[in-house]
Design a protein around this motif. Structure first.
Motif, mmCIF file in Angstrom:
data_model
loop_
_atom_site.group_PDB
_atom_site.id
_atom_site.type_symbol
_atom_site.label_atom_id
_atom_site.label_comp_id
_atom_site.label_asym_id
_atom_site.label_seq_id
_atom_site.Cartn_x
_atom_site.Cartn_y
_atom_site.Cartn_z
ATOM 1 N N MET A 84 0.854 -1.232 -0.063
ATOM 2 C CA MET A 84 0.053 -0.043 0.008
ATOM 3 C C MET A 84 0.819 1.122 -0.109
ATOM 4 O O MET A 84 0.677 2.230 -0.630
ATOM 5 C CB MET A 84 -1.145 -0.023 1.125
ATOM 6 C CG MET A 84 -2.134 1.007 1.356
ATOM 7 S SD MET A 84 -2.979 1.420 -0.058
ATOM 8 C CE MET A 84 -4.446 0.883 0.581
ATOM 9 N N ARG A 85 1.991 1.144 0.839
ATOM 10 C CA ARG A 85 2.805 2.365 0.576
ATOM 11 C C ARG A 85 3.496 2.384 -0.628
ATOM 12 O O ARG A 85 3.527 3.671 -1.005
ATOM 13 C CB ARG A 85 4.137 1.916 1.753
ATOM 14 C CG ARG A 85 4.585 3.521 2.202
ATOM 15 C CD ARG A 85 5.775 3.430 3.204
ATOM 16 N NE ARG A 85 6.005 2.002 4.146
ATOM 17 C CZ ARG A 85 6.876 1.451 4.644
ATOM 18 N NH1 ARG A 85 7.965 2.002 4.407
ATOM 19 N NH2 ARG A 85 6.906 0.578 5.381
ATOM 20 N N PHE A 86 4.049 1.345 -1.181
ATOM 21 C CA PHE A 86 4.494 1.506 -2.655
ATOM 22 C C PHE A 86 3.430 2.062 -3.660
ATOM 23 O O PHE A 86 3.762 2.903 -4.454
ATOM 24 C CB PHE A 86 4.914 0.044 -3.115
ATOM 25 C CG PHE A 86 5.155 0.062 -4.538
ATOM 26 C CD1 PHE A 86 6.163 0.717 -5.350
ATOM 27 C CD2 PHE A 86 4.213 -0.527 -5.124
ATOM 28 C CE1 PHE A 86 6.188 0.671 -6.393
ATOM 29 C CE2 PHE A 86 4.454 -0.658 -6.945
ATOM 30 C CZ PHE A 86 5.529 -0.106 -7.199
ATOM 31 N N LEU A 111 3.595 5.252 -5.768
ATOM 32 C CA LEU A 111 3.602 5.046 -7.433
ATOM 33 C C LEU A 111 2.846 6.029 -7.873
ATOM 34 O O LEU A 111 2.796 6.836 -8.935
ATOM 35 C CB LEU A 111 3.273 3.728 -7.843
ATOM 36 C CG LEU A 111 3.598 3.488 -9.198
ATOM 37 C CD1 LEU A 111 4.775 3.727 -9.917
ATOM 38 C CD2 LEU A 111 3.140 2.079 -9.471
ATOM 39 N N PHE A 112 1.401 6.273 -7.359
ATOM 40 C CA PHE A 112 0.446 7.066 -7.985
ATOM 41 C C PHE A 112 0.902 8.489 -7.727
ATOM 42 O O PHE A 112 0.469 9.323 -8.478
ATOM 43 C CB PHE A 112 -0.932 6.922 -7.450
ATOM 44 C CG PHE A 112 -2.046 7.672 -7.918
ATOM 45 C CD1 PHE A 112 -2.417 7.320 -9.252
ATOM 46 C CD2 PHE A 112 -2.616 8.700 -7.276
ATOM 47 C CE1 PHE A 112 -3.519 8.192 -9.991
ATOM 48 C CE2 PHE A 112 -3.610 9.197 -7.845
ATOM 49 C CZ PHE A 112 -3.987 9.016 -9.086
ATOM 50 N N ASP A 113 1.359 8.838 -6.345
ATOM 51 C CA ASP A 113 1.883 10.230 -6.454
ATOM 52 C C ASP A 113 2.921 10.562 -7.286
ATOM 53 O O ASP A 113 2.984 11.744 -7.660
ATOM 54 C CB ASP A 113 2.486 10.400 -4.781
ATOM 55 C CG ASP A 113 1.232 10.231 -3.729
ATOM 56 O OD1 ASP A 113 0.174 10.492 -4.319
ATOM 57 O OD2 ASP A 113 1.703 10.268 -2.712
ATOM 58 N N THR A 114 3.971 9.632 -7.701
ATOM 59 C CA THR A 114 4.949 9.985 -8.604
ATOM 60 C C THR A 114 4.592 10.125 -10.092
ATOM 61 O O THR A 114 4.980 10.951 -10.735
ATOM 62 C CB THR A 114 5.978 8.892 -8.327
ATOM 63 O OG1 THR A 114 6.393 8.782 -6.911
ATOM 64 C CG2 THR A 114 7.280 9.266 -9.216
ATOM 65 N N THR A 115 3.671 9.148 -10.371
ATOM 66 C CA THR A 115 3.298 9.196 -11.846
ATOM 67 C C THR A 115 1.980 9.619 -12.174
ATOM 68 O O THR A 115 1.699 10.063 -13.313
ATOM 69 C CB THR A 115 3.185 7.624 -12.358
ATOM 70 O OG1 THR A 115 2.229 6.692 -11.752
ATOM 71 C CG2 THR A 115 4.739 6.926 -11.981
ATOM 72 N N ASP A 175 13.624 2.942 -7.589
ATOM 73 C CA ASP A 175 13.543 4.168 -6.822
ATOM 74 C C ASP A 175 12.463 3.874 -5.322
ATOM 75 O O ASP A 175 12.721 4.570 -4.495
ATOM 76 C CB ASP A 175 12.741 5.030 -7.669
ATOM 77 C CG ASP A 175 13.679 5.700 -8.718
ATOM 78 O OD1 ASP A 175 14.805 5.540 -8.755
ATOM 79 O OD2 ASP A 175 13.058 6.359 -9.699
ATOM 80 N N ALA A 176 11.606 3.303 -5.749
ATOM 81 C CA ALA A 176 10.461 3.225 -4.461
ATOM 82 C C ALA A 176 11.446 2.009 -3.736
ATOM 83 O O ALA A 176 11.340 2.310 -2.326
ATOM 84 C CB ALA A 176 9.227 2.305 -4.798
ATOM 85 N N LEU A 177 11.936 0.881 -3.810
ATOM 86 C CA LEU A 177 12.738 0.134 -2.978
ATOM 87 C C LEU A 177 13.836 0.746 -2.312
ATOM 88 O O LEU A 177 13.920 0.597 -0.937
ATOM 89 C CB LEU A 177 13.306 -0.975 -3.786
ATOM 90 C CG LEU A 177 12.239 -1.943 -4.262
ATOM 91 C CD1 LEU A 177 13.019 -3.096 -5.259
ATOM 92 C CD2 LEU A 177 11.571 -3.009 -3.322
#
Length: 503
Positions: free
Chosen positions: A418-420, A424-428, A445-447
């Motif tokens: 969920m954090r990922f 991901l949505f905030d980034t893309t 980048d997320a990891l």
């Protein structure tokens, strides 16, 4: 030219409508005057209307489902505008319940609700004689299965070569899970064993090797289940692939012994868990032994080579975010090959509607009628969970990130994914059409960022998955190579990128 056209809009070309073939098989003397014409939801309805009307049919029978409801409405409106004399007969689950206020029903000439295998033929006989029954809506009770002609001979050679072949050994379901239309069934009814097995043998002789059983409860009767499995074991080859939907808490020893004998790649089991919360199960009238379900799923994972596809539903009445997360983590620990995370849909006619007010269930008014919020999950959180489900399909269920996924999930699968998902949505700002090469870079980048995975194992896992992906070029997350070897590699990458853009 056919006087009767049977048609529907499938979700994808690979799907072949079993329902249309049942109608065609049971037309009797009218069969020579009829034809099946299948489309997908992709073409414009006006182009489908043109193709249908080019054959000048007197009757068009249209199957309406949740995935084609809007396109079908547009199609019927066009057909009646251009050719009002063409008689439109509707059928299918989307129009079999709560049809009174549906515009598509108002535009059509007739509607058959329920299982129209025999009722459609009777209506067509009257219409082709020039009769116009005054009763627009015809309620078709479930027909005696022994009275039906089986449809399997009407899969064409092209169907067999290019499409999924659907079969059913039984109809109905004895369980009353309220999110499902099968809750309206009284029981499961098997087809006659000898005639069904003969039909399977004919399909096999024609070259069918991928059989998708649509039975709701394949393992309800273990004796019949074992007989079917033995039939296929006797005909086993490297191309055979079977799909069954199974009850998670019902796996007697004889069935286990038979399932063990299937090699890898030949068997897929769809296992509906839906929720591990006993209170939620009670609310929706789902009878499930959770302990036995967990034990059976683990046994299947460790003792058979079947591909396991397990289902969970977001947004059930009485289930909050914490409860869903707990169920998700339990299911991940059991390691099925796929977890289908679905958002609850309010299927027309399903008993789930009785919970709308007590649990403040709010649904999308348009198909697929997905739940928007409940008293336990507000709209913004439901949107986050929708994105979670989409990204899970993209990453976990795709099979492309086998080395990376354990690092992504860690010891808290739901919380970390969920954090990922949020990151991901905030980034893309995207939930679709993220290029695969870019997705690898985003995962890196997320990891190494918000998920705090050390760079070395993150890079190593992603590089292993990238090498299996077949993507040309060098992944962006790898450090630049130095010297002539590095320059040559980067030049190759640039050429590959130019070629990819050119094609």
């Amino acid at each position: 030219m056919p006087e009767i056209i049977l048609t529907t809009l499938n979700a994808r070309h690979i799907h072949a409508s079993l329902g249309l073939r049942y109608l065609y098989a049971n037309l009797g003397d009218l069969q020579s005057r009829a034809a099946i014409r299948e489309f997908t939801i992709d073409p414009w309805p006006i182009d489908i209307a043109e193709r249908l009307l080019a054959e000048r049919p007197r009757i068009i029978g249209l199957g309406v489902y949740i995935w084609n409801a809007e396109r079908s409405r547009e199609l019927v409106a066009l057909l009646k505008q251009v050719s009002p004399e063409t008689l439109i007969v509707l059928g299918g689950p989307e129009v079999s319940h709560e049809w009174q206020d549906q515009p598509i029903v108002a535009q059509a000439d007739y509607l058959i609700t329920g299982q129209g295998d025999l009722a459609f033929a009777r209506l067509c006989e009257r219409l082709l004689r020039g009769e116009r029954p005054a009763q627009k809506v015809i309620e078709a009770p479930p027909p005696p299965l022994e009275s039906l002609q089986l449809p399997y001979a009407y899969y064409t050679e092209q169907d067999i070569a290019q499409r999924l072949i659907y079969v059913e050994a039984s109809r109905g379901c004895p369980f009353k899970c309220e999110f499902c239309l099968s809750a309206l069934d009284r029981s499961a009814r098997p087809f006659a064993r000898d005639s069904f097995m003969q039909a399977l043998e004919q399909l096999h002789q024609r070259g069918v090797r991928h059989f998708k059983f649509v039975d709701r409860t394949f393992n309800l009767n273990p004796q019949r289940s074992v007989a079917l499995l033995e039939f296929f074991l006797e005909r086993l080859d490297e191309r055979l692939f079977l799909h069954f939907e199974v009850i998670p808490d019902h796996l007697p020893q004889r069935l286990r012994d038979t399932l063990r004998r299937f090699p890898a790649g030949s068997l897929q089991l769809e296992i509906g868990i839906q929720s591990f919360n006993p209170e939620v199960q009670g609310i929706i009238n789902r009878k499930q032994d959770n302990g036995q379900s967990r034990a059976n799923l683990w046994w299947l994972r460790t003792e058979t080579r079947a591909h396991l596809h397990a289902d969970l539903i977001i947004g059930l009445p009485g289930e909050d975010l914490q409860s869903f997360a707990h169920g998700f983590d339990q299911l991940v620990a059991l390691a099925p090959h796929e977890i289908q995370v679905g958002v609850l849909k309010r299927l027309k006619g399903s008993p789930i509607i009785r919970h709308s007010e007590p649990y403040r269930m709010r649904y999308n008014p348009a198909a697929p009628y997905n739940v928007l919020s409940t008293d336990r999950i507000d709209f913004p959180t439901m949107q986050r969970l929708n994105r979670f489900a989409r990204y899970w399909e993209m990453i976990a269920n795709s099979g492309r990130f086998r080395q990376t996924l354990p690092l992504l999930l860690g010891e808290q699968p739901f919380e970390r994914f969920m954090r990922f998902s949020d990151w991901l949505f905030d980034t893309t700002g995207q939930v679709h059409r993220i290029a695969l090469k870019r997705l690898f870079a985003l995962l890196h980048d997320a990891l190494t960022g918000p998920l705090s995975v050390p760079a070395a194992p993150a890079t190593q896992a992603l590089e292993a998955d990238f090498s299996r992906s077949g993507i040309k070029g060098r992944p962006a997350f790898l450090p630049r190579q130095s010297g002539r070897v590095g320059e040559a590699a980067e030049a190759r990458d640039r050429r590959s990128a130019r070629q990819a853009r050119h094609h």
